[in-house]
Design a protein around this motif. Structure first.
Motif, short mmCIF file in Angstrom:
data_model
loop_
_atom_site.label_atom_id
_atom_site.label_comp_id
_atom_site.label_asym_id
_atom_site.label_seq_id
_atom_site.Cartn_x
_atom_site.Cartn_y
_atom_site.Cartn_z
N GLY A 251 51.56 53.52 15.26
CA GLY A 251 50.50 53.52 14.26
C GLY A 251 50.86 54.21 12.97
O GLY A 251 49.96 54.56 12.19
N HIS A 252 52.16 54.40 12.69
CA HIS A 252 52.60 55.09 11.49
C HIS A 252 53.71 54.30 10.80
O HIS A 252 54.40 53.49 11.42
CB HIS A 252 53.12 56.50 11.83
N LEU A 253 53.90 54.59 9.52
CA LEU A 253 54.96 53.95 8.75
C LEU A 253 56.31 54.61 8.93
O LEU A 253 57.34 54.02 8.58
CB LEU A 253 54.61 53.97 7.25
N ARG A 533 35.45 69.88 18.00
CA ARG A 533 35.15 68.83 18.98
C ARG A 533 34.37 67.69 18.34
O ARG A 533 34.62 66.52 18.60
CB ARG A 533 34.37 69.43 20.16
N ARG A 534 33.40 68.04 17.50
CA ARG A 534 32.61 67.00 16.84
C ARG A 534 33.45 66.23 15.82
O ARG A 534 33.34 65.00 15.72
CB ARG A 534 31.38 67.63 16.19
N ALA A 535 34.28 66.94 15.07
CA ALA A 535 35.10 66.28 14.06
C ALA A 535 36.08 65.29 14.69
O ALA A 535 36.39 64.24 14.11
CB ALA A 535 35.87 67.32 13.25
N LEU A 536 36.58 65.61 15.89
CA LEU A 536 37.54 64.73 16.56
C LEU A 536 36.92 63.40 16.94
O LEU A 536 37.65 62.43 17.20
CB LEU A 536 38.08 65.43 17.82
N ARG A 537 35.58 63.31 16.96
CA ARG A 537 34.91 62.06 17.31
C ARG A 537 34.49 61.25 16.08
O ARG A 537 33.85 60.21 16.22
CB ARG A 537 33.67 62.37 18.17
N ALA A 542 39.03 60.20 14.82
CA ALA A 542 38.82 59.40 16.03
C ALA A 542 39.79 58.23 16.08
O ALA A 542 40.36 57.90 17.13
CB ALA A 542 37.38 58.91 16.10
N GLU A 543 40.03 57.60 14.92
CA GLU A 543 40.97 56.48 14.86
C GLU A 543 42.40 56.94 15.12
O GLU A 543 43.18 56.26 15.80
CB GLU A 543 40.86 55.80 13.50
N LEU A 544 42.78 58.12 14.59
CA LEU A 544 44.12 58.66 14.84
C LEU A 544 44.34 58.88 16.34
O LEU A 544 45.40 58.54 16.88
CB LEU A 544 44.30 59.97 14.08
N THR A 568 48.87 56.81 7.95
CA THR A 568 49.98 57.70 7.61
C THR A 568 49.59 58.66 6.49
O THR A 568 50.00 59.82 6.47
CB THR A 568 51.21 56.88 7.19
N SER A 569 48.78 58.21 5.55
CA SER A 569 48.40 59.04 4.41
C SER A 569 47.21 59.95 4.68
O SER A 569 46.88 60.80 3.85
CB SER A 569 48.09 58.15 3.20
N PHE A 570 46.57 59.80 5.83
CA PHE A 570 45.38 60.59 6.14
C PHE A 570 45.72 62.06 6.40
O PHE A 570 46.65 62.38 7.12
CB PHE A 570 44.68 60.00 7.36
#
Length: 586
Positions: A251-253, A533-537, A542-544, A568-570
């Motif tokens: 999922g990365h360049l 925990r909330r941010a990870l969702r 979440a997409e990462l 990749t840029s996130f």
């Protein structure tokens, strides 16, 4: 670049015939041929001896080893089972190590001695390339040769050190020299196109070299447009195919170290400090001045022998000289731009080899004889006395005498499997990991603080990633808060004025939240853990996690592929509370 490889099945390239070591009649000719052979092979023998005397394995080399062990165990090209992270910067080196491990050899031993063999082969190929390169000196390239650029490389301690180390540096040396030899001797072959295109798989930054060398090949051959397309297709097939695999699988360049080290940023000040750290202690300006003076003086007379006043013939003749010079300069410029590295001299070695290839061996003329003598005197002084002021340590600027550090910390002259006999902190961490593995209970080790619960097996969090990966079982997880093999840490914001290559540090709250630990360790804020925990969702985080940890279905592969650039840029804030507000809108 042409459409067929048949140009060399029956008749050699006339340029190579003109440049090659044609036999002279009688004993003098045989003596000269033997002397040229010795000149070609002697630098390879010397670097083989020097590299063996300084043989060692770096911690970053052990990062490769764990990935190879995961492949051989059936878990795929990952650092931790169940998380698709590409920790190996040198793709081709990784798979060569897989081949070595597949026959039952110890992977670390293969990495150490394989690097030495590739380095020796690279020096030999560079010598052969120097012997067959057309020189425009009117002698067909059959005169005596003496080492000049080779002496510069052989005198530098970083060259000795990174002849082994378990990293891809030896392979890079071999590929650079082999690609140059192919450009010089077989520019019309499609095999040459394939070799020149391998740069991105040796190291991503060596794509610069591939581009320059392919352009030089075009200048030398001047193919038809069909031939150019055929050559470009052959050169790009394997790198492009692997890039598609990388984007869909990981999922990365780029490999994850390129994300965590921010490979596109500009830190010119740090980069020039890194340059001075390499060039200053060895007075590298002296051999550079001697070689440059000889090139300028010899060029004044040599230019009169170039066919015609200019045009395609002249460009074709100088392409094998200009290409490595330009490629080496671009490599150095890129290293300086991104701020250098934390290993003394290492990242400048490929560029230095490139810029010295045209003068690796030089004809024994009056001008070049004087230059080689000056370089030789410097080389003796450099090899015998000149050293960095922080030998065996990490310098004030965060740059390390990497081999010296690991020799001291392992209390061994040739560390291979690191036990860190001279480093109590690392030994204590290793003991905790082994104890936790024996217990069988789910354990999260934040450095040396056990936390109950979480993912099954042992999850160790430690900066010394190669060592951590060697002691944490393959069924567990070896995480580094820097992000070399941990996607979450790689995408976090960097630390201001952190050490080069180590300027990210994921706070422990994120790791406790992401790994599902039941207990919040003393000293951590439970509210920050909950925010993490909330941010990870939410959103990109979440997409990462899905891109790297969800089952790899065809749909997931396609989403990884099409979202690789954005992913990749996130980057996200280190502070969990701020990250939650930004990602979840709270």
């Amino acid at each position: 670049m042409i459409m067929t490889t048949s140009a060399y099945t029956s008749v050699r390239d006339p340029e190579t015939v003109a440049a090659g070591p044609l036999p002279d009649a009688g004993a003098p000719g045989r003596w000269r041929a033997h002397a040229r052979l010795v000149a070609c092979l002697l630098p390879a023998l010397v670097i083989g001896f020097a590299g063996f005397q300084r043989r060692w394995m770096s911690d970053d080399g052990h990062i490769y080893v764990r990935t190879v062990r995961q492949v051989l165990a059936g878990n795929g090209p990952v650092f931790n089972a169940g998380e698709r992270a590409e920790s190996s910067t040198g793709t081709l080196w990784q798979w060569l190590l897989v081949a070595g491990g597949a026959v039952g050899a110890d992977v670390a031993t293969v990495a150490m001695y394989g690097g030495l063999l590739f380095t020796v082969a690279g020096f030999a190929l560079a010598g052969v390339g120097a012997a067959v390169r057309p020189r425009g000196d009117g002698r067909g390239g059959r005169g005596l040769l003496v080492p000049c650029g080779a002496l510069v490389l052989l005198a530098l301690p970083p060259v000795w050190d990174f002849a082994t180390s378990g990293l891809e540096t030896g392979l890079a040396t071999c590929w650079i020299a082999g690609a140059w030899l192919a450009l010089v001797a077989r520019p019309r072959s499609l095999v040459t196109c394939a070799v020149l295109g391998l740069g991105p798989l040796v190291r991503p930054d060596l794509a610069l070299v591939s581009v320059v060398f392919l352009a030089a090949q075009w200048v030398r051959v001047r193919p038809s447009w069909r031939g150019a397309l055929a050559g470009a297709g052959v050169a790009g097939t394997l790198p492009v195919a692997y890039e598609i695999f990388r984007m869909g699988y990981y999922g990365h360049l780029m490999p994850l170290p390129g994300v965590t080290k921010e490979a596109s940023r500009s830190l010119w000040g740090r980069g020039f400090d890194y340059l001075w750290d390499f060039a200053g202690p060895y007075a590298l300006w002296l051999p550079v001045a001697a070689v440059t003076t000889a090139v300028l003086y010899a060029g004044r007379s040599g230019v009169r022998r170039v066919r015609g006043p200019g045009g395609p013939g002249a460009l074709r003749d100088i392409a094998p000289v200009v290409a490595p010079l330009l490629a080496g300069a671009l490599c150095w410029l890129y290293v300086i731009k991104v701020g250098g590295d934390f290993m003394h001299g290492r990242m400048f070695l490929p560029g230095l080899l490139l810029m010295l290839l045209p003068v690796f061996l030089v004809p024994l003329t009056r001008v070049w004889g004087v230059a080689a003598l000056v370089v030789g005197v410097w080389a003796v002084a450099c090899a015998g006395a000149l050293r960095v002021p922080y030998e065996g340590r990490i310098g004030a600027g965060g740059i390390a005498d990497e081999r010296g550090v690991y020799v001291r910390q392992n209390a061994a002259p040739h560390p291979l499997h690191h036990d860190f006999a001279g480093q109590p902190g690392n030994r204590a961490y290793g003991a905790l990991v082994r104890e936790a593995a024996r217990s069988g209970a789910p354990t999260l080790l934040l450095a040396q603080t056990p936390v109950a619960g979480g993912a099954p097996g042992v999850t160790g969090v430690y900066n010394t990633l190669g060592f951590s990966g060697s002691v944490v079982p393959l069924s567990g997880a070896a995480l580094d808060p820097i992000g070399l093999a941990y996607p979450l840490a790689a995408h976090s914001e960097g630390i201001v004025n952190g050490r080069v290559g180590h300027d990210k540090r994921l706070p422990d709250e994120w790791i406790v939240a992401e790994r599902g630990a039941a207990d919040v360790p003393e000293g951590l804020d439970p509210e920050r853990v909950d925010a993490a925990r909330r941010a990870l969702r939410c959103g990109p985080l979440a997409e990462l996690r899905a891109a790297t940890r969800a089952p790899l279905t065809m749909g997931r592969f396609w989403r990884n592929l099409t979202g690789a650039m954005e992913r990749t840029s996130f980057r996200f804030p280190n502070d969990p509370v701020r990250a939650e507000r930004q990602l979840c809108g709270r």
